[in-house]
Design a protein around this motif. Structure first.
Motif, short mmCIF file in Angstrom:
data_model
loop_
_atom_site.label_atom_id
_atom_site.label_comp_id
_atom_site.label_asym_id
_atom_site.label_seq_id
_atom_site.Cartn_x
_atom_site.Cartn_y
_atom_site.Cartn_z
N ASP A 163 -1.64 -26.25 4.64
CA ASP A 163 -3.13 -25.92 4.79
C ASP A 163 -3.52 -27.00 5.82
O ASP A 163 -4.13 -26.84 6.81
N ARG A 164 -3.41 -28.46 5.23
CA ARG A 164 -3.93 -29.58 5.95
C ARG A 164 -3.12 -29.74 7.27
O ARG A 164 -3.81 -30.41 8.17
N THR A 165 -2.19 -29.08 7.41
CA THR A 165 -1.44 -29.24 8.76
C THR A 165 -1.56 -27.92 9.54
O THR A 165 -0.80 -27.65 10.65
N SER A 166 -2.29 -27.23 9.13
CA SER A 166 -2.71 -25.81 9.64
C SER A 166 -1.43 -24.77 9.87
O SER A 166 -1.30 -24.21 10.93
N VAL A 167 -0.47 -25.05 8.99
CA VAL A 167 0.54 -24.16 9.12
C VAL A 167 0.26 -22.95 7.85
O VAL A 167 0.25 -23.21 6.59
N PRO A 168 0.40 -21.83 8.28
CA PRO A 168 0.19 -20.86 7.34
C PRO A 168 1.34 -20.58 6.40
O PRO A 168 2.45 -20.78 7.01
N SER A 169 1.19 -20.18 5.21
CA SER A 169 2.38 -19.80 4.41
C SER A 169 2.27 -18.63 3.55
O SER A 169 1.20 -17.89 3.31
N ARG A 170 3.69 -18.12 3.39
CA ARG A 170 3.46 -17.00 2.68
C ARG A 170 4.60 -17.13 1.42
O ARG A 170 5.66 -17.64 1.80
N ILE A 171 4.40 -16.58 0.32
CA ILE A 171 5.52 -16.40 -0.96
C ILE A 171 6.26 -15.35 -0.77
O ILE A 171 5.55 -14.32 -0.74
N LEU A 172 7.59 -15.57 -0.64
CA LEU A 172 8.47 -14.43 -1.08
C LEU A 172 8.76 -13.90 -2.20
O LEU A 172 8.98 -14.91 -2.91
N PRO A 173 8.95 -12.66 -2.48
CA PRO A 173 9.32 -12.17 -4.02
C PRO A 173 10.63 -12.63 -4.19
O PRO A 173 11.40 -12.55 -3.18
N PRO A 174 11.15 -12.41 -5.43
CA PRO A 174 12.56 -12.73 -5.78
C PRO A 174 13.54 -11.70 -5.04
O PRO A 174 14.66 -12.11 -4.62
N GLU A 175 13.00 -10.49 -4.84
CA GLU A 175 14.10 -9.63 -4.40
C GLU A 175 14.04 -9.78 -2.72
O GLU A 175 14.74 -8.86 -2.19
N ALA A 176 13.71 -10.70 -2.26
CA ALA A 176 13.68 -10.71 -0.85
C ALA A 176 15.04 -11.11 -0.31
O ALA A 176 15.16 -11.36 0.84
N HIS A 177 15.85 -11.74 -1.30
CA HIS A 177 16.97 -12.40 -1.04
C HIS A 177 18.13 -11.48 -0.07
O HIS A 177 18.78 -11.78 0.57
#
Length: 135
Positions: A26-40
């Protein structure tokens, strides 16, 4: 629509570490998303929202995939900007995230599983090389 910088987090289970990584991003203005375990079983291109990629149904014969490491995937972040983001992460998260990668034209066609397994092999090879240097 042109894709923007983003970070995907996979395999993060510790809420405190998730908050620290996301705060640094966030401090570097990069949005993030958490992937669920089944995303593999999804292609990296799909996970980052590239045009032309669709959801891949799980393979019936596929064995369970458990990757015991945290993975950070950075998209559209290069050069000095990449150095800035990595420095912010290093300052905010201890120990650091060991498995980090940037999206390339090649790995967009890989499944997340293949990306994780490839990083694990590369880390193993580097660790072996470093241990031989110490002997």
């Amino acid at each position: 629509m042109k894709r923007k910088e983003q970070a995907l987090l996979y395999g993060f289970n510790d809420e405190e570490r998730i908050r620290a990584v996301r705060k640094a991003l966030d401090r570097t203005s990069v949005p993030s998303r958490i992937l669920p375990p089944e995303a593999h079983h999804q292609k990296v291109g799909y996970l980052i929202g590239m045009k032309g990629f669709r959801v891949t149904p799980p393979d019936e014969d596929e064995e369970d995939f458990v990757f015991p490491h945290e993975v950070l995937i950075l998209d559209k972040i290069k050069g000095k900007r990449l150095d800035e983001v990595l420095a912010a992460l290093a300052a905010a998260v201890s120990p650091g995230v060991q498995y980090k990668t940037v999206v390339t034209p090649f790995n967009t066609f890989w499944t997340l599983r293949r990306l994780c397994e490839t990083m694990q092999k590369e880390h193993g090879a580097l660790a072996e090389r470093d241990s031989k240097k110490e002997d």
